[in-house]
Design a protein around this motif. Structure first.
Motif, PDB file in Angstrom:
ATOM      1  N   ARG A 192       0.519  -1.396  -0.053  1.00 51.14           N
ATOM      2  CA  ARG A 192       0.491  -0.588   0.514  1.00 51.14           C
ATOM      3  C   ARG A 192       0.595   1.121  -0.188  1.00 51.14           C
ATOM      4  O   ARG A 192       0.761   2.461  -0.880  1.00 51.14           O
ATOM      5  CB  ARG A 192      -1.075  -0.207   1.583  1.00 51.14           C
ATOM      6  N   ARG A 193       1.761   1.257   0.911  1.00 55.56           N
ATOM      7  CA  ARG A 193       2.059   2.205   0.938  1.00 55.56           C
ATOM      8  C   ARG A 193       3.649   2.414  -0.519  1.00 55.56           C
ATOM      9  O   ARG A 193       4.312   3.465  -0.762  1.00 55.56           O
ATOM     10  CB  ARG A 193       3.701   2.347   2.130  1.00 55.56           C
ATOM     11  N   ILE A 194       4.740   1.507  -1.270  1.00 56.53           N
ATOM     12  CA  ILE A 194       4.311   1.891  -2.503  1.00 56.53           C
ATOM     13  C   ILE A 194       3.604   2.358  -3.616  1.00 56.53           C
ATOM     14  O   ILE A 194       3.915   2.700  -4.253  1.00 56.53           O
ATOM     15  CB  ILE A 194       5.040   0.150  -2.587  1.00 56.53           C
ATOM     16  N   SER A 195       2.741   1.675  -3.160  1.00 54.49           N
ATOM     17  CA  SER A 195       1.881   2.312  -3.974  1.00 54.49           C
ATOM     18  C   SER A 195       1.724   3.744  -4.265  1.00 54.49           C
ATOM     19  O   SER A 195       0.986   4.392  -5.115  1.00 54.49           O
ATOM     20  CB  SER A 195       0.217   1.686  -4.301  1.00 54.49           C
ATOM     21  N   ASP A 196       0.965   4.037  -2.912  1.00 52.84           N
ATOM     22  CA  ASP A 196       1.437   5.271  -2.376  1.00 52.84           C
ATOM     23  C   ASP A 196       1.950   6.660  -2.784  1.00 52.84           C
ATOM     24  O   ASP A 196       2.105   8.055  -3.209  1.00 52.84           O
ATOM     25  CB  ASP A 196       0.991   6.233  -1.496  1.00 52.84           C
ATOM     26  N   PHE A 197       3.776   5.841  -2.411  1.00 52.78           N
ATOM     27  CA  PHE A 197       4.597   6.700  -3.029  1.00 52.78           C
ATOM     28  C   PHE A 197       4.630   6.790  -5.049  1.00 52.78           C
ATOM     29  O   PHE A 197       5.454   7.956  -6.059  1.00 52.78           O
ATOM     30  CB  PHE A 197       6.181   5.645  -2.667  1.00 52.78           C
ATOM     31  N   ASP A 198       3.990   5.806  -5.416  1.00 56.13           N
ATOM     32  CA  ASP A 198       3.888   5.393  -7.051  1.00 56.13           C
ATOM     33  C   ASP A 198       2.606   7.159  -7.253  1.00 56.13           C
ATOM     34  O   ASP A 198       3.258   7.425  -8.283  1.00 56.13           O
ATOM     35  CB  ASP A 198       3.166   4.418  -7.261  1.00 56.13           C
ATOM     36  N   LYS A 199       1.694   6.782  -6.978  1.00 53.86           N
ATOM     37  CA  LYS A 199       0.923   8.202  -7.279  1.00 53.86           C
ATOM     38  C   LYS A 199       1.692   9.216  -7.139  1.00 53.86           C
ATOM     39  O   LYS A 199       1.233  10.349  -8.175  1.00 53.86           O
ATOM     40  CB  LYS A 199      -0.618   8.068  -5.912  1.00 53.86           C
ATOM     41  N   LYS A 200       2.552   9.447  -5.787  1.00 56.24           N
ATOM     42  CA  LYS A 200       3.040  10.337  -5.848  1.00 56.24           C
ATOM     43  C   LYS A 200       4.151  10.835  -7.080  1.00 56.24           C
ATOM     44  O   LYS A 200       4.588  12.208  -7.462  1.00 56.24           O
ATOM     45  CB  LYS A 200       3.465  10.887  -4.507  1.00 56.24           C
ATOM     46  N   ILE A 201       4.346  10.120  -7.426  1.00 54.49           N
ATOM     47  CA  ILE A 201       5.698   9.849  -8.369  1.00 54.49           C
ATOM     48  C   ILE A 201       5.032  10.581  -9.752  1.00 54.49           C
ATOM     49  O   ILE A 201       5.440  11.372 -10.660  1.00 54.49           O
ATOM     50  CB  ILE A 201       6.736   8.733  -7.972  1.00 54.49           C
ATOM     51  N   ASP A 202       4.263   9.342 -10.020  1.00 55.87           N
ATOM     52  CA  ASP A 202       3.456  10.668 -11.170  1.00 55.87           C
ATOM     53  C   ASP A 202       2.228  11.847 -11.260  1.00 55.87           C
ATOM     54  O   ASP A 202       2.075  12.291 -11.925  1.00 55.87           O
ATOM     55  CB  ASP A 202       1.911   9.263 -11.038  1.00 55.87           C
ATOM     56  N   ARG A 203       2.357  12.019  -9.877  1.00 53.88           N
ATOM     57  CA  ARG A 203       1.695  13.241  -9.974  1.00 53.88           C
ATOM     58  C   ARG A 203       2.744  14.585 -10.104  1.00 53.88           C
ATOM     59  O   ARG A 203       2.496  15.499 -10.772  1.00 53.88           O
ATOM     60  CB  ARG A 203       0.692  13.909  -8.517  1.00 53.88           C
ATOM     61  N   VAL A 204       4.345  14.486  -9.822  1.00 50.64           N
ATOM     62  CA  VAL A 204       4.961  14.499 -10.298  1.00 50.64           C
ATOM     63  C   VAL A 204       5.180  14.559 -11.328  1.00 50.64           C
ATOM     64  O   VAL A 204       6.000  15.681 -12.472  1.00 50.64           O
ATOM     65  CB  VAL A 204       5.863  14.230  -9.721  1.00 50.64           C
TER      66      VAL A 204
END
Length: 338
Positions: A192-204
């Motif tokens: 779940r935490r890795i998925s959250d980081f993926d979303k943040k990187i995609d937002r950037v």
């Protein structure tokens, strides 16, 4: 006293200064506490300040530039040969100052706050991925100790571990089942935490036009594009694309003498995370090129047949690094391999 080059050995609280004039003669040797550093450098006329690339270097580089100094950052491996006699803060600062005066010493690209923010996302995500790999490996080992063999795959782990835990008729004891269930809960939390980081990187990635231009290169996705921008910015510190590829570690090591040239495996210098992303992206390009006939994929297929899968993968990663530098420096769309 006119300081031309000022080498600073930075630490947490104590900073060692070594200043030299235009002729390389020492004119300043001083030990300064952290809360006095900016005040001391304000009293020195604008000069070239040199730091080693380490924790805090980019922060202090920004502070020194605000008070009018020109800042250079060099890799510690280039300062070490210039350390005289015993190693201490004074000799380290002198070595940094001496190394910076050599015309052939490459500089480390400076990072803005935005670049460091993106890099923090990547580093935190990679830490989670490493923890997840460790947890899955431990679960696999515990199950193998009870006769349950499982292939090395995160996807298979997600599918098979719940089935093993749900089967109450297998040979797992209640104590072992509870221990593995706790580890599996940790595994899911890391997912779940890795998925959250993926979303943040995609937002950037979506907010950066530069990242989107880089991502048009085959084998470069959002994670690779954002990691490149975080690591090198606009690529101004590199003379050409080949220098960037060498900095990342995508060129062979050389062990040559006289007329005998020996090329070995890739050097693996520079940014390990960035090199890993470029190689993984290149592996996808090589794998999917078999059924395609455009010029770029024909080149990839010919290279694979001639040199093998792994060498072709590194060659594609090398080429992607060079194309990336060209895109960053020209500021326009990629005219190369799509």
């Amino acid at each position: 006293m006119t300081v031309d080059t000022l080498g600073i050995d930075i630490a947490k609280n104590v900073f060692q200064l070594h200043g030299a004039n235009r002729n390389g003669k020492p004119v300043l040797k001083r030990r300064v506490m952290g809360d006095q550093l900016i005040e001391v450098l304000t009293q020195i006329e604008p000069c070239t300040v040199v730091l080693e690339a380490c924790t805090g270097a980019f922060y202090w580089a920004r502070k020194f530039e605000l008070i009018g100094h020109q800042v250079k950052i060099i890799s510690p491996q280039y300062a070490k040969p210039f350390v005289r006699r015993q190693k201490n803060d004074g000799n380290d600062a002198e070595a940094i100052c001496t190394a910076a005066r050599q015309p052939h010493i490459p500089l480390v690209p400076k990072k803005s706050i935005e670049q460091q923010d993106i890099q923090a996302l990547h580093r935190a995500r990679q830490r989670m991925v490493n923890h997840r790999t460790a947890v899955v490996s431990q679960i696999r080992g515990l199950l193998l100790d009870r006769g349950f063999a499982m292939a090395k795959s995160i996807t298979r782990a997600r599918r098979l571990i719940p089935d093993v835990l749900a089967d109450l008729d297998n040979e797992l004891t209640p104590m072992a089942r509870d221990a593995i269930a706790e580890l599996y809960d940790l595994f899911r939390d890391l997912d779940r935490r890795i998925s959250d980081f993926d979303k943040k990187i995609d937002r950037v990635f979506r907010q950066s036009q530069t990242c989107q231009r880089i991502a048009r290169i085959k084998g470069v996705g959002p994670k690779t594009a954002t990691a490149i921008v975080a690591a090198i910015g606009d690529g101004a510190e590199f003379k050409n694309g080949r220098h960037l590829a060498a900095w990342v570690g995508l060129v062979p090591k050389q062990h040559s003498s006289v007329n005998k040239t020996v090329l070995m495996g890739i050097s693996k210098r520079g940014n390990q995370h960035l090199r890993s992303l470029l190689v993984h992206g290149a592996r996808a390009v090589v794998r999917t090129a078999l059924n395609k006939s455009d010029p770029h994929n024909q080149w990839v297929n010919q290279l694979r047949e001639r040199r093998g899968y792994n060498r072709a993968t590194v060659a594609v990663a090398n080429k992607n690094a060079r194309i990336t530098w060209a895109v960053l420096r020209t500021g326009g769309p990629n005219r190369g391999a799509f």
